[in-house]
Design a protein around this motif. Structure first.
Motif, PDB file in Angstrom:
ATOM      1  N   SER A  55       0.829  -1.206   0.000  1.00  0.00           N
ATOM      2  CA  SER A  55       0.000   0.000   0.000  1.00  0.00           C
ATOM      3  C   SER A  55       0.863   1.255   0.000  1.00  0.00           C
ATOM      4  O   SER A  55       1.780   1.375   0.817  1.00  0.00           O
ATOM      5  CB  SER A  55      -0.914  -0.006   1.231  1.00  0.00           C
ATOM      6  N   VAL A  56       0.561   2.173  -0.902  1.00  0.00           N
ATOM      7  CA  VAL A  56       1.281   3.448  -0.937  1.00  0.00           C
ATOM      8  C   VAL A  56       0.976   4.260   0.313  1.00  0.00           C
ATOM      9  O   VAL A  56       1.875   4.825   0.953  1.00  0.00           O
ATOM     10  CB  VAL A  56       0.906   4.248  -2.200  1.00  0.00           C
ATOM     11  N   VAL A  57      -0.300   4.320   0.695  1.00  0.00           N
ATOM     12  CA  VAL A  57      -0.661   5.045   1.904  1.00  0.00           C
ATOM     13  C   VAL A  57      -0.014   4.389   3.116  1.00  0.00           C
ATOM     14  O   VAL A  57       0.456   5.062   4.039  1.00  0.00           O
ATOM     15  CB  VAL A  57      -2.195   5.106   2.059  1.00  0.00           C
ATOM     16  N   GLY A  58       0.052   3.066   3.117  1.00  0.00           N
ATOM     17  CA  GLY A  58       0.735   2.360   4.190  1.00  0.00           C
ATOM     18  C   GLY A  58       2.215   2.706   4.248  1.00  0.00           C
ATOM     19  O   GLY A  58       2.783   2.890   5.330  1.00  0.00           O
ATOM     20  N   ALA A  59       2.837   2.819   3.086  1.00  0.00           N
ATOM     21  CA  ALA A  59       4.253   3.202   3.054  1.00  0.00           C
ATOM     22  C   ALA A  59       4.457   4.601   3.623  1.00  0.00           C
ATOM     23  O   ALA A  59       5.439   4.854   4.342  1.00  0.00           O
ATOM     24  CB  ALA A  59       4.775   3.136   1.617  1.00  0.00           C
ATOM     25  N   VAL A  60       3.536   5.510   3.336  1.00  0.00           N
ATOM     26  CA  VAL A  60       3.628   6.867   3.899  1.00  0.00           C
ATOM     27  C   VAL A  60       3.488   6.814   5.412  1.00  0.00           C
ATOM     28  O   VAL A  60       4.213   7.510   6.143  1.00  0.00           O
ATOM     29  CB  VAL A  60       2.551   7.778   3.280  1.00  0.00           C
ATOM     30  N   GLN A  61       2.575   5.967   5.888  1.00  0.00           N
ATOM     31  CA  GLN A  61       2.431   5.826   7.339  1.00  0.00           C
ATOM     32  C   GLN A  61       3.704   5.266   7.966  1.00  0.00           C
ATOM     33  O   GLN A  61       4.142   5.720   9.039  1.00  0.00           O
ATOM     34  CB  GLN A  61       1.234   4.933   7.653  1.00  0.00           C
ATOM     35  N   GLY A  62       4.317   4.288   7.311  1.00  0.00           N
ATOM     36  CA  GLY A  62       5.574   3.746   7.805  1.00  0.00           C
ATOM     37  C   GLY A  62       6.687   4.777   7.779  1.00  0.00           C
ATOM     38  O   GLY A  62       7.534   4.810   8.681  1.00  0.00           O
ATOM     39  N   MET A  63       6.698   5.612   6.768  1.00  0.00           N
ATOM     40  CA  MET A  63       7.663   6.704   6.711  1.00  0.00           C
ATOM     41  C   MET A  63       7.489   7.641   7.902  1.00  0.00           C
ATOM     42  O   MET A  63       8.461   8.016   8.576  1.00  0.00           O
ATOM     43  CB  MET A  63       7.475   7.484   5.410  1.00  0.00           C
ATOM     44  N   ILE A  64       6.239   8.002   8.187  1.00  0.00           N
ATOM     45  CA  ILE A  64       5.976   8.937   9.281  1.00  0.00           C
ATOM     46  C   ILE A  64       6.364   8.327  10.620  1.00  0.00           C
ATOM     47  O   ILE A  64       6.988   9.003  11.465  1.00  0.00           O
ATOM     48  CB  ILE A  64       4.490   9.356   9.273  1.00  0.00           C
ATOM     49  N   THR A  65       6.035   7.074  10.861  1.00  0.00           N
ATOM     50  CA  THR A  65       6.391   6.465  12.152  1.00  0.00           C
ATOM     51  C   THR A  65       7.906   6.392  12.325  1.00  0.00           C
ATOM     52  O   THR A  65       8.411   6.535  13.443  1.00  0.00           O
ATOM     53  CB  THR A  65       5.783   5.068  12.287  1.00  0.00           C
ATOM     54  N   GLY A  66       8.641   6.186  11.235  1.00  0.00           N
ATOM     55  CA  GLY A  66      10.098   6.189  11.329  1.00  0.00           C
ATOM     56  C   GLY A  66      10.635   7.569  11.678  1.00  0.00           C
ATOM     57  O   GLY A  66      11.523   7.710  12.524  1.00  0.00           O
ATOM     58  N   LEU A  67      10.090   8.599  11.039  1.00  0.00           N
ATOM     59  CA  LEU A  67      10.513   9.969  11.340  1.00  0.00           C
ATOM     60  C   LEU A  67      10.219  10.332  12.791  1.00  0.00           C
ATOM     61  O   LEU A  67      11.038  10.951  13.475  1.00  0.00           O
ATOM     62  CB  LEU A  67       9.794  10.943  10.405  1.00  0.00           C
ATOM     63  N   VAL A  68       9.041   9.948  13.246  1.00  0.00           N
ATOM     64  CA  VAL A  68       8.638  10.279  14.612  1.00  0.00           C
ATOM     65  C   VAL A  68       9.481   9.527  15.631  1.00  0.00           C
ATOM     66  O   VAL A  68       9.948  10.091  16.624  1.00  0.00           O
ATOM     67  CB  VAL A  68       7.140   9.974  14.808  1.00  0.00           C
ATOM     68  N   CYS A  69       9.688   8.236  15.397  1.00  0.00           N
ATOM     69  CA  CYS A  69      10.390   7.403  16.372  1.00  0.00           C
ATOM     70  C   CYS A  69      11.828   7.859  16.593  1.00  0.00           C
ATOM     71  O   CYS A  69      12.326   7.868  17.730  1.00  0.00           O
ATOM     72  CB  CYS A  69      10.360   5.942  15.909  1.00  0.00           C
ATOM     73  N   ILE A  70      12.520   8.270  15.536  1.00  0.00           N
ATOM     74  CA  ILE A  70      13.928   8.647  15.676  1.00  0.00           C
ATOM     75  C   ILE A  70      14.080  10.042  16.271  1.00  0.00           C
ATOM     76  O   ILE A  70      15.143  10.387  16.811  1.00  0.00           O
ATOM     77  CB  ILE A  70      14.652   8.592  14.302  1.00  0.00           C
ATOM     78  N   THR A  71      13.039  10.851  16.246  1.00  0.00           N
ATOM     79  CA  THR A  71      13.162  12.254  16.651  1.00  0.00           C
ATOM     80  C   THR A  71      13.681  12.452  18.082  1.00  0.00           C
ATOM     81  O   THR A  71      14.560  13.287  18.298  1.00  0.00           O
ATOM     82  CB  THR A  71      11.820  12.978  16.445  1.00  0.00           C
ATOM     83  N   PRO A  72      13.185  11.729  19.089  1.00  0.00           N
ATOM     84  CA  PRO A  72      13.723  11.973  20.438  1.00  0.00           C
ATOM     85  C   PRO A  72      15.140  11.459  20.634  1.00  0.00           C
ATOM     86  O   PRO A  72      15.777  11.774  21.637  1.00  0.00           O
ATOM     87  CB  PRO A  72      12.740  11.214  21.345  1.00  0.00           C
ATOM     88  N   ALA A  73      15.667  10.696  19.649  1.00  0.00           N
ATOM     89  CA  ALA A  73      16.980  10.050  19.816  1.00  0.00           C
ATOM     90  C   ALA A  73      17.986  10.417  18.754  1.00  0.00           C
ATOM     91  O   ALA A  73      19.145  10.003  18.835  1.00  0.00           O
ATOM     92  CB  ALA A  73      16.797   8.528  19.817  1.00  0.00           C
ATOM     93  N   ALA A  74      17.610  11.205  17.750  1.00  0.00           N
ATOM     94  CA  ALA A  74      18.395  11.333  16.524  1.00  0.00           C
ATOM     95  C   ALA A  74      19.852  11.692  16.752  1.00  0.00           C
ATOM     96  O   ALA A  74      20.743  11.172  16.076  1.00  0.00           O
ATOM     97  CB  ALA A  74      17.746  12.368  15.597  1.00  0.00           C
ATOM     98  N   GLY A  75      20.130  12.577  17.702  1.00  0.00           N
ATOM     99  CA  GLY A  75      21.505  13.024  17.911  1.00  0.00           C
ATOM    100  C   GLY A  75      22.255  12.288  18.988  1.00  0.00           C
ATOM    101  O   GLY A  75      23.423  12.598  19.241  1.00  0.00           O
TER     102      GLY A  75
END
Length: 555
Positions: free
Chosen positions: A362-382
């Protein structure tokens, strides 16, 4: 610039070009025969002589002659003596921070405006995009009028700064200072880390933090699309910014009690995403569901628009996480790299799970997976290593997938609350996951480069890491509890003034009834034109057709 200002030459300036050609040595006896070094001294065909200094200091163009030390010092002095370029200003840091802020702004407008407009049912495209646009604009006025200092100003309470405007030019062009971010040891009197003083003006910090506040409200809108009264939304934005966002921002980032305690939120996993996920879910409960017809069938009206918005979101995250250190430094580089690693892995894992369980990618599913990856790494990125970012990507693509695709259908509460875009999963669950994984995977060496609390580290590294995980859990519980309570109070208060939910007649029609505008002159909601259903000459609302129906068969 700093070397030159201190009188330290960057190469033996007294040597002539002929001496360099002959293999002369510097004061330490090292040969100076490097072709690359000579290329910086000697003029090349069709190109003026260059300076070895890596900054943009203008140097006299004197072909065939080494620029002497006095020339460089004069150029540096001329470059820095302007009243608009004070000694404390680092132009590289300032340029990057302004760029990073603009990238984050582009994530909201046009990024999420386009994404929302494309991912919803056609009759709600205008309303959904406009909710995001209004939030972005309204936050700006509230931010500079009172909310910035409530989030990053002088301490009023352990959870709040003192409200005052950020509009005075004397304040805005002075060197940036976050006064409450001085960190003290456990005794409360011994300074451990001084207050943050970035090498650029306060105006840059106000701008950078404003776009973070704005995108939080835009994310909350994703839970409320397709039924919330626009007038109620206009009231909700300033109230929630004032009484909820500012508390999370000051508590975690601005010098409040979670900051002093040592909770790690590198760039918004808690302050932005966890807050948006649970505030949006709570508001969705109070606003009520979409019409039954829309809940049963809500196809995206333009998946390519959705992908366009998603692309702006992903690329804009370089500014989101890259601006976190308040400087163009090694932490910024590490955070941008980790962001892309985690996001790519999360998208791939989500897509694989769609294929395994639903037999279709699913393309929409891939976008959701993209967003969860962006969100998850945010508190830890650096503060995590690259391998940890990859592990986080695997979990970001699987745990929120499970809560959205499996648990959601089994939970009475999740089915009852109509969270239009599943923000509770993509931002609430993913933000919580990222914050807790930070408490496990934070690398001690990277932590020491960024955090005000020295010797911080994740539980996997032993020592005080176990306590760090507990802090992350407690911090998440505070953010969730505050947002659920305050969002509920705000929604109840607004409902006493205007209804939170649109009336059923407007829900039936959508954009045309709410705004008098429609996104497309097309038929149906993702349907192929059918004369028996839509009429040969007239629209479903009785007006003339905006475009002639197009035949898909050859004549």
């Amino acid at each position: 610039q700093r070397f030159l200002a201190a009188g330290i030459p960057l190469f033996p300036l007294k040597l002539s070009a002929s001496q360099l050609k002959a293999g002369a040595a510097d004061d330490a006896g090292a040969p100076l025969t490097s072709p690359r070094l000579r290329s910086y001294i000697e003029p090349q065909p069709g190109r003026p002589a260059r300076s070895t200094c890596s900054t943009s200091i203008p140097t006299p163009q004197l072909p065939g002659r080494v620029v002497d030390h006095q020339d460089k010092m004069a150029a540096a002095s001329a470059y820095q003596s302007s009243t608009s370029s004070p000694d404390w200003l680092n132009k590289g840091d300032n340029a990057w921070q302004l760029t990073a802020a603009t990238l984050v702004g582009l994530q909201s407008f046009p990024g999420l405006v386009v994404l929302y407009g494309g991912v919803v049912k056609k009759k709600w495209a205008v309303n959904s995009a406009f909710m995001a646009l209004y939030a972005f604009a309204a936050v700006w006025i509230c931010w500079v009028t009172w909310a910035y200092h409530m989030s990053f100003g002088d301490k009023l309470l352990p959870i709040w700064g003192k409200a005052r405007p950020a509009l005075n030019q004397g304040h805005l062009i002075a060197q940036a200072l976050l006064p409450a971010t001085a960190h003290y040891h456990a005794d409360g009197t011994t300074l451990e880390t001084p207050a943050a003083e970035p090498f650029y003006p306060m105006a840059t910090v106000v701008y950078f933090q404003c776009v973070f506040a704005a995108i939080t409200l835009v994310l909350i809108a994703g839970s409320l699309l397709g039924r919330m009264s626009f007038l109620a939304w206009m009231m909700f934005v300033p109230l929630w910014l004032t009484f909820s966002y500012t508390v999370g921002a000051f508590s975690v980032w601005g010098g409040g009690f979670l900051f002093q305690w040592g909770v790690i939120d590198y760039c918004g996993g808690y302050v932005i995403h966890l807050s948006a996920g649970f505030a949006g879910f709570t508001a969705a409960y109070w606003v009520g569901p979409r019409s039954q017809k829309d809940r049963e069938r809500f196809p995206p009206n333009n998946i390519l628009f959705t992908l366009t918005g998603a692309g702006l979101l992903w690329m804009g995250w370089a500014g989101f996480n890259g601006g976190g250190p308040y400087a163009a430094n090694v932490v910024a580089s590490m955070s941008v790299l980790n962001t892309n690693i985690c996001t790519a892995m999360s998208l791939i894992v989500w897509t694989c799970l769609d294929v395994i369980f639903f037999k279709k990618p699913s393309v929409v599913g891939a976008v959701q997976g993209m967003i969860t990856g962006l969100v998850c790494i945010t508190p830890a990125a650096g503060v995590v290593q690259g391998w940890a970012a990859m592990v986080m990507g695997v979990l970001a693509g699987s745990i929120p997938w499970y809560t959205m695709m499996i648990l959601h259908k089994r939970s009475r509460l999740l089915k009852h609350v109509d969270d239009t875009l599943g923000v509770i999963h993509t931002h609430g669950v993913a933000g919580l996951l990222g914050g807790l994984l930070t408490g496990l995977l934070a690398d001690p060496n990277l932590c020491n480069l960024f955090l005000p609390v020295t010797n911080s580290q994740g539980a996997f590294y032993g020592g005080v890491g176990g306590a760090q995980f507990g802090k992350q859990l407690a911090g998440a519980l505070f953010i969730v509890g505050w947002n659920v309570a305050v969002t509920s109070i705000i929604c109840v208060a607004i409902n006493c003034v205007v209804p939170l939910r649109m009336p059923d007649d407007k829900l039936e029609v959508g954009d045309d009834a709410v705004h008098g505008e429609e996104a497309y002159a097309l038929w149906g909601d993702g349907e192929i034109y059918d004369a028996t259903k839509h009429g040969a000459d007239e629209t479903e609302h009785g007006g003339r057709a905006a475009v002639a129906p197009v035949s898909m068969t050859p004549s």
